[in-house]
Design an enzyme around this catalytic site. Structure first.
Site, PDB file in Angstrom:
ATOM      1  N   CYS A  47      -4.631  27.505 -84.719  1.00  0.00           N
ATOM      2  CA  CYS A  47      -5.026  27.042 -83.388  1.00  0.00           C
ATOM      3  C   CYS A  47      -3.951  26.195 -82.724  1.00  0.00           C
ATOM      4  O   CYS A  47      -3.029  25.687 -83.365  1.00  0.00           O
ATOM      5  CB  CYS A  47      -6.344  26.275 -83.455  1.00  0.00           C
ATOM      6  SG  CYS A  47      -6.178  24.671 -84.212  1.00  0.00           S
ATOM      7  N   CYS A  49      -4.161  23.190 -81.439  1.00  0.00           N
ATOM      8  CA  CYS A  49      -4.090  21.769 -81.815  1.00  0.00           C
ATOM      9  C   CYS A  49      -3.379  21.584 -83.153  1.00  0.00           C
ATOM     10  O   CYS A  49      -2.794  20.534 -83.401  1.00  0.00           O
ATOM     11  CB  CYS A  49      -5.460  21.099 -81.790  1.00  0.00           C
ATOM     12  SG  CYS A  49      -6.684  21.732 -82.914  1.00  0.00           S
TER      13      CYS A  49
END
Length: 139
Positions: A47, A49
């Protein structure tokens, strides 16, 4: 499961910084049951993040901190399923989360950073927090 060629560069961001990979449940269990000292296990992820905050934040903390975990390890969510499940068993009562960071001392969880603590924060914020955590638990 993600194709290995897709996640190899994401794995390398941590392994190039000195992290060992745990790819099986047995590797995680054997490490946590026998290890004396501190272990940071990063649950890596594909992802945004993880790419923008988690991996760079961990590397920042390792550069800035005088106190460091004795072992740096990683498992990859979406690929190292058994290893990830075993780390998650050891970080209960926290729910499954990736990316995430678990600090163990003598095999016991002492600090956990969930995805929602990573999302919306930049790498320096994550790193500064980890420097404080390392200073508290790794001296």
């Amino acid at each position: 499961m993600y194709p290995e060629e897709l996640i190899a560069p994401m794995r390398a961001e941590l392994t190039n910084a000195g992290f060992q990979e745990f790819r099986t449940s047995e590797e995680v269990e054997n490490h946590l049951k026998d290890h004396k000292g501190t272990s940071l296990i990063v649950i890596n992820s594909v992802c945004g993040c993880a790419a923008g905050a988690a991996r760079p934040g961990v590397r920042y903390a390792l550069e800035k901190s005088d106190a460091k975990p004795t072992v740096l390890a990683t498992v990859f969510a979406g690929n190292d399923k058994d290893a990830v499940d075993t780390v998650r068993k050891h970080h209960l009562p926290y729910p499954p989360s990736s990316p995430a960071m678990a600090l163990f001392k003598d095999g016991e969880l002492v600090h956990f950073i969930e995805r929602h603590h990573i999302e919306g924060r930049n790498a320096q914020m994550i790193g500064d927090h980890l420097v404080e955590v390392f200073d508290h638990f790794c001296k």
